[in-house]
Design an enzyme around this catalytic site. Structure first.
Site, PDB file in Angstrom:
ATOM      1  N   HIS A   1      17.601  53.726 -25.315  1.00  0.00           N
ATOM      2  CA  HIS A   1      18.248  53.538 -24.012  1.00  0.00           C
ATOM      3  C   HIS A   1      19.052  54.765 -23.622  1.00  0.00           C
ATOM      4  O   HIS A   1      19.592  55.472 -24.455  1.00  0.00           O
ATOM      5  CB  HIS A   1      19.143  52.291 -23.989  1.00  0.00           C
ATOM      6  CG  HIS A   1      20.125  52.201 -25.097  1.00  0.00           C
ATOM      7  ND1 HIS A   1      19.793  51.793 -26.368  1.00  0.00           N
ATOM      8  CD2 HIS A   1      21.461  52.452 -25.138  1.00  0.00           C
ATOM      9  CE1 HIS A   1      20.866  51.807 -27.134  1.00  0.00           C
ATOM     10  NE2 HIS A   1      21.899  52.206 -26.415  1.00  0.00           N
TER      11      HIS A   1
ATOM     12  N   ASP B   1      25.435  47.795 -18.198  1.00  0.00           N
ATOM     13  CA  ASP B   1      26.005  47.634 -19.541  1.00  0.00           C
ATOM     14  C   ASP B   1      27.095  46.578 -19.473  1.00  0.00           C
ATOM     15  O   ASP B   1      27.952  46.603 -18.578  1.00  0.00           O
ATOM     16  CB  ASP B   1      26.572  48.980 -20.033  1.00  0.00           C
ATOM     17  CG  ASP B   1      26.882  48.953 -21.528  1.00  0.00           C
ATOM     18  OD1 ASP B   1      27.653  48.073 -21.965  1.00  0.00           O
ATOM     19  OD2 ASP B   1      26.369  49.810 -22.247  1.00  0.00           O
ATOM     20  N   ILE B   2      27.055  45.653 -20.410  1.00  0.00           N
ATOM     21  CA  ILE B   2      27.982  44.511 -20.389  1.00  0.00           C
ATOM     22  C   ILE B   2      29.408  44.914 -20.809  1.00  0.00           C
ATOM     23  O   ILE B   2      30.368  44.193 -20.536  1.00  0.00           O
ATOM     24  CB  ILE B   2      27.424  43.355 -21.269  1.00  0.00           C
ATOM     25  CG1 ILE B   2      27.936  42.013 -20.809  1.00  0.00           C
ATOM     26  CG2 ILE B   2      27.667  43.580 -22.733  1.00  0.00           C
ATOM     27  CD1 ILE B   2      27.397  41.559 -19.490  1.00  0.00           C
TER      28      ILE B   2
ATOM     29  N   HIS C   1      22.292  55.852 -21.293  1.00  0.00           N
ATOM     30  CA  HIS C   1      23.476  55.402 -20.556  1.00  0.00           C
ATOM     31  C   HIS C   1      23.636  56.269 -19.307  1.00  0.00           C
ATOM     32  O   HIS C   1      23.611  57.504 -19.411  1.00  0.00           O
ATOM     33  CB  HIS C   1      24.754  55.584 -21.390  1.00  0.00           C
ATOM     34  CG  HIS C   1      24.859  54.721 -22.607  1.00  0.00           C
ATOM     35  ND1 HIS C   1      25.597  53.558 -22.635  1.00  0.00           N
ATOM     36  CD2 HIS C   1      24.353  54.854 -23.863  1.00  0.00           C
ATOM     37  CE1 HIS C   1      25.546  53.021 -23.845  1.00  0.00           C
ATOM     38  NE2 HIS C   1      24.797  53.786 -24.614  1.00  0.00           N
TER      39      HIS C   1
END
Ligand code: AMP
Length: 130
Positions: free
Chosen positions: A93, A29-30, A95
């Site tokens: 998605h 994750d950015i 996490h």
């Protein structure tokens, strides 16, 4: 539906890749809550995770488990927290967030600022363990 994640899968947008197989893809994750915060996505462009068929949903979780075990080998933490939010990017998605405390997976908390070198280093270390 074309999203930022379908572009990542196709290699049209760069990412810090952790792993992929023919159906799933994992990358950092950015805007991470913690070092090693990873997103696991299906390659099928489906928005809502519970619109995946049962087989894809189950297999995505097994893929996520493999990724989580790899993260845990590299990032010191008590657990790999698992969350599904999906309010920002309309592509399913999961996490995976290294945590020591419930606060570590609070999505309202300030995100880490990591250098490209650090992102790359973390991704390389985790991907070797996958
Ligand atoms: P949400 O849809 O609410 O689960 O949040 C989407 C997540 O995707 C956020 O944590 C973003 O930081 C992350 N994200 C968005 N764009 C990118 C990208 N290009 N590369 C990596 N992570 C991203």
């Amino acid at each position: 539906m074309e999203t930022i994640f379908t572009k990542i899968i196709k290699g049209e947008i760069p990412c810090y890749k952790i792993a992929e197989d023919n159906r799933f893809f994992a990358f950092l994750d950015i805007n991470p809550l913690a070092e090693g915060h990873t997103l696991v996505i299906p390659k099928k462009p489906i928005d809502y995770i519970f619109d995946l068929n049962d087989e894809d949903l189950a297999d995505m979780m097994v893929f996520a488990k493999k990724v989580a075990l790899a993260i845990k080998k590299i990032i010191p933490c008590q657990r790999i927290g698992v969350a599904v939010v999906g309010l920002e990017v309309p592509h399913a998605h999961i996490h995976l967030v290294p945590i020591n405390d419930v606060y570590d997976i609070d999505f309202k908390k300030e995100k880490l600022k990591l250098s490209p070198q650090r992102f790359q280093e973390i991704a390389s270390l985790i991907s070797v363990e996958f």
